[in-house]
Design a protein around this motif. Structure first.
Motif, short mmCIF file in Angstrom:
data_model
loop_
_atom_site.label_atom_id
_atom_site.label_comp_id
_atom_site.label_asym_id
_atom_site.label_seq_id
_atom_site.Cartn_x
_atom_site.Cartn_y
_atom_site.Cartn_z
N ILE A 154 0.84 -1.20 0.00
CA ILE A 154 0.00 0.00 0.00
C ILE A 154 0.88 1.25 0.00
O ILE A 154 0.61 2.22 -0.72
N PHE A 155 1.95 1.23 0.79
CA PHE A 155 2.88 2.37 0.87
C PHE A 155 3.43 2.72 -0.50
O PHE A 155 3.38 3.87 -0.94
N VAL A 156 3.99 1.72 -1.20
CA VAL A 156 4.62 2.01 -2.49
C VAL A 156 3.59 2.28 -3.58
O VAL A 156 3.82 3.09 -4.48
N ILE A 211 -4.92 -5.08 -3.13
CA ILE A 211 -3.93 -5.18 -2.05
C ILE A 211 -4.63 -5.13 -0.70
O ILE A 211 -4.35 -5.92 0.21
N PHE A 212 -5.58 -4.21 -0.56
CA PHE A 212 -6.29 -4.02 0.71
C PHE A 212 -7.04 -5.29 1.12
O PHE A 212 -6.91 -5.77 2.24
N SER A 213 -7.81 -5.84 0.19
CA SER A 213 -8.62 -7.02 0.54
C SER A 213 -7.75 -8.25 0.76
O SER A 213 -8.04 -9.07 1.64
N ALA A 258 -7.09 -2.77 9.01
CA ALA A 258 -7.42 -1.64 8.13
C ALA A 258 -6.70 -0.39 8.59
O ALA A 258 -6.24 0.42 7.77
N GLY A 259 -6.57 -0.21 9.91
CA GLY A 259 -5.84 0.94 10.44
C GLY A 259 -4.38 0.90 10.04
O GLY A 259 -3.79 1.92 9.68
N VAL A 260 -3.77 -0.29 10.09
CA VAL A 260 -2.37 -0.45 9.69
C VAL A 260 -2.20 -0.11 8.21
O VAL A 260 -1.25 0.58 7.81
#
Length: 421
Positions: free
Chosen positions: A243-245, A345-347, A361-363
Motif C-alpha cells: 500500500i505504501f509504495v 492489495i487491501f482485501s 485496516a488501520g495499519v
C-alpha cells in the motif's frame, strides 16, 4: 414435522433474501463515499500546479501539498482504527464526513489571508476526515458478503472512487484555473468557491448517513484485539508495504502530470489544458476497476495484481525513455493498470484477520503515508534530474507490487497447507 421443516426453510430463505437486500442497499450507499473521496483526492493534482504558480514554489515545496494530505493518514490511521472499533463503521463514516467538511471550510480563511501554510493545514484536516472514512468504509465493504469475492466487491466500489477522480480534473480546471494558462503569484482566491461546495456536499452526506439503516456489522466483537496481534500476519505486513509504495507511486504520477504534459518535448500544453488530460489517467483507473471486478471472479486477485504491475513498469519505462505523444500516452495509460491495485492489495492484506480486521485496516491506512513521502522524494528528483527522469521512482515501486501479488499476499497458513498437500 414435514410442514414445520418447510416453514423453517421458508423462514431462512426469507431472512437470507432480506440480508442480501440490506447488503445491496449498503453497498449502493457506500459508493457515494468512494466517489467523494476520490473527487477530493484528485483535486490535489490541480491544486499543486495552481498553488505552485500562486506562491512561486519549487517542485519540492509544491509536493508539501501531498505530504500534508497523505501525512494525515500516518498520524490519524491508528486513532481512527480505535475509534471505528468502538463506535462502529456507520458512525465512523459520519464522523469522517464531518471532519472532512471542516477541512474544506478552512480553505476559505486560507485564501483570504493568502498564506501557503494555512492551505497545508486545511489539507491536513481534510485528509484526517478522509482517513476515518477509509478505515470505516473499506473493511465494511469487505465484510458485506462472501469473503471469496471481497476483492471483486471492493474493486467495484473503488470504481466509483475513480469516477470521482475522472470528473474532478474538469471541475478543477474550470473553477480553479478558470481557463487561465497560469495562476498569478500570491493569489489563492480561486479555491474558495470549489471547496465551499465540497464542504456543503460532505455535510449533506454526513446527515444522510446518520439517518440510514445499514447492516450492524460495525463493531468488533473483541475490542481487546491489538495492532500487535494483527501485524503478526505476514501477508498484512507485506500488504502494508505494498500500500505504501502503490499509493506513493499513484500520487507521485498524478501530481506531476500537469507539469510533465506542459514540457515542450512532451506535449507543450498549458496548465488549464493539461489539467483536463488528468481525466484520462483516472478515467483509465475507473474503466480498469469495472473490468477488474469481473475478471477477478475467474482469475485469482494476486495474479491480476502482478500482471497489472508489470504492465505499469513497461509503460513507465516508455515514459522515461521516449518523448512526444508516446511518452504522454504511456504515462496516462498507467492509470488503467493502477485500477485494481489498491482495493486488491487491501482485501488480500486483511483476508482472514477476523476480529482484527479493523486494526488491520488501520495499519493499511497508516501505510497510505507513502502518498506523502514518495511524491516529496520525486519532487527532489524533479528539481535535480528533471520531471521525466523522476518517473523512475514509481517504476521501482511497481516491482514490489508485482512480488506482493504473486508471493507476498499468500498467508502463511495457506502456504503450509499447500506444502502438506
Amino acid at each position: 414435522m414435514a410442514g414445520a421443516s418447510i416453514s423453517t426453510d421458508s423462514s431462512v430463505e426469507h431472512s437470507s433474501a432480506n440480508e442480501s437486500k440490506n447488503y445491496r442497499f449498503a453497498l449502493t450507499s457506500l459508493t457515494s463515499l468512494f466517489f467523494m473521496w476520490g473527487f477530493i483526492t484528485c483535486l490535489n493534482d490541480i491544486l499543486i500546479p495552481y498553488l505552485k504558480g500562486a506562491f512561486d514554489l519549487s517542485y519540492t515545496q509544491a509536493m508539501l501539498i501531498q505530504f500534508c494530505f497523505f501525512g494525515a493518514y500516518f498520524i490519524v490511521s491508528i486513532p481512527a482504527g480505535n475509534l471505528v472499533a468502538k463506535i462502529g463503521y456507520q458512525r465512523g463514516i459520519v464522523t469522517g464526513l464531518s471532519v472532512a467538511a471542516v477541512g474544506c471550510l478552512l480553505f476559505y480563511p486560507a485564501a483570504l489571508v493568502k498564506l501557503y501554510p494555512l492551505f497545508l493545514l486545511a489539507l491536513f484536516v481534510l485528509a484526517a476526515g478522509i482517513t476515518i472514512l477509509q478505515v470505516s468504509a473499506n473493511p465494511y465493504v469487505s465484510v458485506l458478503g462472501p469473503s471469496k469475492t471481497a476483492s471483486s466487491r471492493l474493486t467495484m466500489t473503488q470504481a466509483f472512487n475513480s469516477l470521482g477522480t475522472t470528473i474532478a480534473p474538469f471541475f478543477g480546471a474550470y473553477l480553479i484555473f478558470s481557463g487561465a494558462d497560469h495562476s498569478a503569484v500570491g493569489d489563492g482566491a480561486a479555491v474558495k468557491f470549489p471547496y465551499l461546495l465540497l464542504a456543503a456536499s460532505l455535510l449533506i452526506l454526513a446527515l444522510i448517513f446518520s439517518k440510514l439503516t445499514l447492516p450492524d456489522l460495525g463493531k468488533s466483537t473483541n475490542n481487546n484485539v491489538s495492532y500487535q496481534s494483527a501485524i503478526k500476519h505476514r501477508h498484512l505486513k507485506f500488504g502494508a508495504v505494498a500500500i505504501f509504495v502503490y499509493v506513493g507511486a499513484e500520487v507521485a504520477i498524478g501530481s506531476f502530470l500537469v507539469n510533465f504534459l506542459s514540457e515542450p518535448h512532451i506535449a507543450g500544453l498549458s496548465e488549464a489544458e493539461a489539467s483536463k488530460y488528468i481525466a484520462y489517467y483516472w478515467g483509465g483507473a475507473m474503466l480498469g476497476r469495472f473490468v477488474g471486478a469481473v475478471v477477478m471472479q475467474y482469475i485469482s486477485a494476486g495474479k491480476v495484481l502482478c500482471f497489472n504491475a508489470l504492465m505499469a513498469i513497461m509503460l513507465l519505462l516508455c515514459t522515461v525513455m521516449l518523448d512526444g505523444p508516446i511518452a504522454m500516452w504511456s504515462i496516462l495509460a498507467v492509470g488503467l493498470f493502477n485500477s485494481i491495485m489498491f482495493p486488491t492489495i487491501f482485501s488480500l492484506a486483511i483476508r482472514g484477520l477476523g476480529d482484527a480486521a479493523s486494526r488491520g485496516a488501520g495499519v493499511l491506512c497508516l501505510a497510505i503515508v507513502g502518498g506523502a513521502i514518495l511524491p516529496l522524494i520525486q519532487g527532489v528528483l524533479a528539481d535535480t534530474l528533471g520531471v521525466q527522469l523522476a518517473f523512475l521512482l514509481p517504476t521501482v515501486c511497481y516491482f514490489y507490487i508485482a512480488f506482493y501479488g504473486i508471493k507476498g499476499s499468500v498467508p502463511v497458513a495457506i502456504e503450509l497447507q499447500g506444502k502438506e498437500l
